[in-house]
Motif scaffolding. Structure first.
Motif, PDB file in Angstrom:
ATOM      1  N   ILE A 215     111.115  56.123  56.409  1.00 48.09           N
ATOM      2  CA  ILE A 215     110.765  57.613  55.803  1.00 48.09           C
ATOM      3  C   ILE A 215     109.907  57.561  54.642  1.00 48.09           C
ATOM      4  O   ILE A 215     108.735  58.222  54.420  1.00 48.09           O
ATOM      5  CB  ILE A 215     111.985  58.370  55.816  1.00 48.09           C
ATOM      6  CG1 ILE A 215     112.744  58.673  57.038  1.00 48.09           C
ATOM      7  CG2 ILE A 215     111.450  59.898  55.229  1.00 48.09           C
ATOM      8  CD1 ILE A 215     113.898  59.363  57.332  1.00 48.09           C
ATOM      9  N   PHE A 216     110.526  56.682  53.789  1.00 48.14           N
ATOM     10  CA  PHE A 216     109.887  56.750  52.371  1.00 48.14           C
ATOM     11  C   PHE A 216     108.457  55.889  52.460  1.00 48.14           C
ATOM     12  O   PHE A 216     107.801  56.192  51.805  1.00 48.14           O
ATOM     13  CB  PHE A 216     110.832  55.905  51.365  1.00 48.14           C
ATOM     14  CG  PHE A 216     111.942  56.873  51.096  1.00 48.14           C
ATOM     15  CD1 PHE A 216     111.988  58.001  50.187  1.00 48.14           C
ATOM     16  CD2 PHE A 216     113.400  56.568  51.592  1.00 48.14           C
ATOM     17  CE1 PHE A 216     113.346  58.789  49.909  1.00 48.14           C
ATOM     18  CE2 PHE A 216     114.612  57.356  51.228  1.00 48.14           C
ATOM     19  CZ  PHE A 216     114.337  58.425  50.349  1.00 48.14           C
ATOM     20  N   SER A 217     108.592  54.794  53.257  1.00 47.59           N
ATOM     21  CA  SER A 217     107.505  53.993  53.206  1.00 47.59           C
ATOM     22  C   SER A 217     106.423  55.246  54.099  1.00 47.59           C
ATOM     23  O   SER A 217     105.075  54.822  53.617  1.00 47.59           O
ATOM     24  CB  SER A 217     107.473  52.982  54.159  1.00 47.59           C
ATOM     25  OG  SER A 217     107.845  53.316  55.521  1.00 47.59           O
ATOM     26  N   ASP A 218     106.651  55.883  54.842  1.00 49.53           N
ATOM     27  CA  ASP A 218     105.769  56.883  55.573  1.00 49.53           C
ATOM     28  C   ASP A 218     105.148  57.905  54.521  1.00 49.53           C
ATOM     29  O   ASP A 218     103.972  58.073  54.630  1.00 49.53           O
ATOM     30  CB  ASP A 218     106.212  57.496  56.791  1.00 49.53           C
ATOM     31  CG  ASP A 218     106.392  56.819  57.989  1.00 49.53           C
ATOM     32  OD1 ASP A 218     105.825  55.679  57.914  1.00 49.53           O
ATOM     33  OD2 ASP A 218     106.959  57.108  59.092  1.00 49.53           O
ATOM     34  N   ILE A 219     106.049  58.135  53.683  1.00 44.77           N
ATOM     35  CA  ILE A 219     105.636  59.048  52.518  1.00 44.77           C
ATOM     36  C   ILE A 219     104.597  58.275  51.599  1.00 44.77           C
ATOM     37  O   ILE A 219     103.569  59.020  51.147  1.00 44.77           O
ATOM     38  CB  ILE A 219     106.785  59.840  51.857  1.00 44.77           C
ATOM     39  CG1 ILE A 219     107.668  60.627  52.722  1.00 44.77           C
ATOM     40  CG2 ILE A 219     106.187  60.526  50.715  1.00 44.77           C
ATOM     41  CD1 ILE A 219     106.855  61.716  53.222  1.00 44.77           C
ATOM     42  N   LEU A 220     105.018  57.107  51.368  1.00 39.74           N
ATOM     43  CA  LEU A 220     104.162  56.344  50.585  1.00 39.74           C
ATOM     44  C   LEU A 220     102.706  56.157  51.126  1.00 39.74           C
ATOM     45  O   LEU A 220     101.572  56.146  50.421  1.00 39.74           O
ATOM     46  CB  LEU A 220     104.840  55.121  50.007  1.00 39.74           C
ATOM     47  CG  LEU A 220     103.865  54.006  49.315  1.00 39.74           C
ATOM     48  CD1 LEU A 220     103.696  54.752  47.998  1.00 39.74           C
ATOM     49  CD2 LEU A 220     104.486  52.859  49.191  1.00 39.74           C
ATOM     50  N   ILE A 221     102.782  55.761  52.256  1.00 37.35           N
ATOM     51  CA  ILE A 221     101.502  55.730  53.067  1.00 37.35           C
ATOM     52  C   ILE A 221     100.627  57.108  53.077  1.00 37.35           C
ATOM     53  O   ILE A 221      99.333  57.067  53.096  1.00 37.35           O
ATOM     54  CB  ILE A 221     101.687  55.223  54.555  1.00 37.35           C
ATOM     55  CG1 ILE A 221     102.091  53.712  54.654  1.00 37.35           C
ATOM     56  CG2 ILE A 221     100.489  55.493  55.497  1.00 37.35           C
ATOM     57  CD1 ILE A 221     102.475  53.396  56.087  1.00 37.35           C
ATOM     58  N   VAL A 222     101.506  58.152  53.257  1.00 39.16           N
ATOM     59  CA  VAL A 222     100.675  59.516  53.139  1.00 39.16           C
ATOM     60  C   VAL A 222     100.101  59.709  51.766  1.00 39.16           C
ATOM     61  O   VAL A 222      98.644  60.148  51.723  1.00 39.16           O
ATOM     62  CB  VAL A 222     101.783  60.764  53.481  1.00 39.16           C
ATOM     63  CG1 VAL A 222     101.054  61.823  53.050  1.00 39.16           C
ATOM     64  CG2 VAL A 222     102.130  60.529  54.815  1.00 39.16           C
ATOM     65  N   LEU A 223     100.640  59.338  50.585  1.00 40.89           N
ATOM     66  CA  LEU A 223     100.139  59.465  49.431  1.00 40.89           C
ATOM     67  C   LEU A 223      98.775  58.461  49.226  1.00 40.89           C
ATOM     68  O   LEU A 223      97.933  58.858  48.532  1.00 40.89           O
ATOM     69  CB  LEU A 223     101.159  59.045  48.236  1.00 40.89           C
ATOM     70  CG  LEU A 223     102.252  60.129  48.300  1.00 40.89           C
ATOM     71  CD1 LEU A 223     103.382  59.689  47.258  1.00 40.89           C
ATOM     72  CD2 LEU A 223     101.855  61.473  47.959  1.00 40.89           C
ATOM     73  N   PHE A 236      97.466  65.928  56.935  1.00 41.65           N
ATOM     74  CA  PHE A 236      98.464  66.454  57.881  1.00 41.65           C
ATOM     75  C   PHE A 236      98.854  65.734  59.077  1.00 41.65           C
ATOM     76  O   PHE A 236     100.215  65.638  59.293  1.00 41.65           O
ATOM     77  CB  PHE A 236      97.827  67.882  58.733  1.00 41.65           C
ATOM     78  CG  PHE A 236      98.607  68.491  59.251  1.00 41.65           C
ATOM     79  CD1 PHE A 236      99.640  69.735  58.850  1.00 41.65           C
ATOM     80  CD2 PHE A 236      98.897  68.418  60.642  1.00 41.65           C
ATOM     81  CE1 PHE A 236     100.361  70.338  59.570  1.00 41.65           C
ATOM     82  CE2 PHE A 236      99.722  69.294  61.588  1.00 41.65           C
ATOM     83  CZ  PHE A 236     100.571  70.011  60.869  1.00 41.65           C
ATOM     84  N   ARG A 237      98.151  64.858  59.599  1.00 38.88           N
ATOM     85  CA  ARG A 237      98.320  63.951  60.649  1.00 38.88           C
ATOM     86  C   ARG A 237      99.513  62.927  60.111  1.00 38.88           C
ATOM     87  O   ARG A 237     100.588  62.714  60.697  1.00 38.88           O
ATOM     88  CB  ARG A 237      97.240  63.335  61.318  1.00 38.88           C
ATOM     89  CG  ARG A 237      97.556  62.333  62.500  1.00 38.88           C
ATOM     90  CD  ARG A 237      96.389  61.290  62.749  1.00 38.88           C
ATOM     91  NE  ARG A 237      96.371  60.388  61.653  1.00 38.88           N
ATOM     92  CZ  ARG A 237      95.653  59.016  61.849  1.00 38.88           C
ATOM     93  NH1 ARG A 237      95.221  58.951  63.229  1.00 38.88           N
ATOM     94  NH2 ARG A 237      95.578  58.561  60.788  1.00 38.88           N
ATOM     95  N   ASN A 238      99.063  62.522  59.117  1.00 38.02           N
ATOM     96  CA  ASN A 238     100.162  61.208  58.449  1.00 38.02           C
ATOM     97  C   ASN A 238     101.177  61.834  57.938  1.00 38.02           C
ATOM     98  O   ASN A 238     102.320  61.293  58.169  1.00 38.02           O
ATOM     99  CB  ASN A 238      99.414  60.511  57.491  1.00 38.02           C
ATOM    100  CG  ASN A 238      98.231  59.652  57.787  1.00 38.02           C
ATOM    101  OD1 ASN A 238      97.865  59.426  58.850  1.00 38.02           O
ATOM    102  ND2 ASN A 238      97.106  59.476  56.702  1.00 38.02           N
ATOM    103  N   SER A 239     101.224  62.986  57.365  1.00 37.58           N
ATOM    104  CA  SER A 239     102.614  63.761  57.206  1.00 37.58           C
ATOM    105  C   SER A 239     103.510  64.053  58.278  1.00 37.58           C
ATOM    106  O   SER A 239     104.659  63.978  58.260  1.00 37.58           O
ATOM    107  CB  SER A 239     102.383  65.003  56.167  1.00 37.58           C
ATOM    108  OG  SER A 239     101.594  64.720  55.118  1.00 37.58           O
ATOM    109  N   GLY A 240     102.696  64.531  59.267  1.00 34.75           N
ATOM    110  CA  GLY A 240     103.303  64.794  60.527  1.00 34.75           C
ATOM    111  C   GLY A 240     103.956  63.828  61.276  1.00 34.75           C
ATOM    112  O   GLY A 240     105.277  63.714  61.701  1.00 34.75           O
ATOM    113  N   TYR A 241     103.419  62.433  61.167  1.00 28.70           N
ATOM    114  CA  TYR A 241     104.170  61.009  61.598  1.00 28.70           C
ATOM    115  C   TYR A 241     105.308  60.787  60.932  1.00 28.70           C
ATOM    116  O   TYR A 241     106.246  60.287  61.155  1.00 28.70           O
ATOM    117  CB  TYR A 241     103.179  60.123  61.621  1.00 28.70           C
ATOM    118  CG  TYR A 241     102.145  59.950  62.902  1.00 28.70           C
ATOM    119  CD1 TYR A 241     102.303  60.878  64.124  1.00 28.70           C
ATOM    120  CD2 TYR A 241     100.716  59.698  62.590  1.00 28.70           C
ATOM    121  CE1 TYR A 241     101.558  60.926  65.214  1.00 28.70           C
ATOM    122  CE2 TYR A 241      99.810  59.838  63.684  1.00 28.70           C
ATOM    123  CZ  TYR A 241     100.077  60.455  64.723  1.00 28.70           C
ATOM    124  OH  TYR A 241      99.409  60.574  65.817  1.00 28.70           O
ATOM    125  N   ALA A 242     105.300  61.251  59.295  1.00 27.46           N
ATOM    126  CA  ALA A 242     106.396  60.908  58.908  1.00 27.46           C
ATOM    127  C   ALA A 242     107.612  61.800  59.009  1.00 27.46           C
ATOM    128  O   ALA A 242     108.912  61.653  59.222  1.00 27.46           O
ATOM    129  CB  ALA A 242     106.137  61.325  57.190  1.00 27.46           C
TER     130      ALA A 242
END
Length: 284
Positions: A215-223, A236-242
């Motif tokens: 979850i945290f790695s996905d948020i980091l990827i979003v940023l 939006f897509r990357n946040s949605g995948y998180a």
């Protein structure tokens, strides 16, 4: 070269050989052979214990249910799938989500075999109807996840952006850095659980902890992705995948039946998000 460029070059230099080693055919064949050997070995040891062949001090520590061997084999298979996921992460966000769903479906199947351990020989079905329904729930949940994955794979489309090769290189390099961190965390969790088992202390639930970290790695990827792809639809897509990863994490600790529903919810959400994102390409 500035510091960031040197750092990405160093990460790529470290990551690529490891990735190549893991993905090469020889390594995959070795892993498959290792799984077969461990399964047969542990099954043999369990059968020996059931027939009282093993010394008493060993027999007290080794289970007598043969389904324990299946559970062990599936657990190891899941661990190897997690390693593969780590190497998929830099390739594509959509591929990473698909791999997470694959792992979740295997977790459901593993839960089926884990529940079979509750049965005693001879099997009395009338006394274990609740367990049978739970096994059916996980089995159909895994099947529906497999169907969802098939649809999701068909919905995926190659990115049609106009980003330069340099932008892609640095973005992928940043994700490779995250993958290396995940590998270190993966190894640390394994070492901790090994010591915990040796000293008889409580161990951490590997897959629950790993999905929490994801979850945290996905948020980091979003940023990070916002730096390279600042458009709203990408963010939006990357946040949605998180969010899909969050749902998968929640399903691992949810009560029986609810965990399957939440897992399927994550799959449906990922499918809908991918479909809407692809349709939105023409409008943004």
């Amino acid at each position: 070269m500035n510091f960031f460029e040197k750092f990405i070059a160093l990460v790529t230099y470290i990551y690529d050989p490891i990735h190549y080693w893991w993905e090469r055919e020889k390594t995959q064949k070795f892993v498959a052979s290792l799984l077969i050997f461990i399964f047969l070995f542990w099954l043999t040891v369990i059968e020996m214990n059931r027939h009282g062949v093993l010394p008493e001090f060993l027999g007290q520590k080794i289970p007598k249910n043969p389904f324990d061997a299946v559970h062990l084999a599936f657990s190891l298979l899941l661990i190897f799938e997690v390693i593969t996921f780590i190497f998929v992460l830099p390739c594509s966000v959509t591929m990473a989500v698909a791999k997470q769903l694959e792992i979740l479906s295997l977790i459901f199947l593993r839960n089926c075999f884990k529940l079979l351990i509750e049965f005693e020989e001879p099997i009395n079905f009338s006394a274990h109807l609740d367990i049978i329904f739970q096994i059916g729930s996980y089995a159909f949940g895994a099947l529906l996840l497999f169907i969802s994955l098939t649809i999701y794979q068909k919905l995926k489309q190659p990115r049609e952006g106009v980003e330069s090769g340099v932008t892609i290189y640095y973005f992928v390099g940043a994700k490779k850095c995250i993958s290396l961190l995940l590998i270190l965390i993966f190894i640390s969790l394994g070492i901790y659980n090994a010591f915990a088992a040796y000293y008889g202390k409580p161990h951490v639930n590997f897959f629950q902890e790993f999905y929490t970290i994801l979850i945290f790695s996905d948020i980091l990827i979003v940023l990070i992705s916002h730096k390279f792809f600042p458009s709203f639809k990408d963010m939006f897509r990357n946040s949605g995948y998180a969010i899909a990863t969050l749902l998968m994490r929640l399903c691992l600790t949810a009560p029986i039946y609810f965990d399957v529903m939440i897992g399927l919810m994550a799959a449906v959400f990922a499918m809908c998000l991918t479909y809407v994102y692809n349709r939105a390409e023409r409008f943004f």
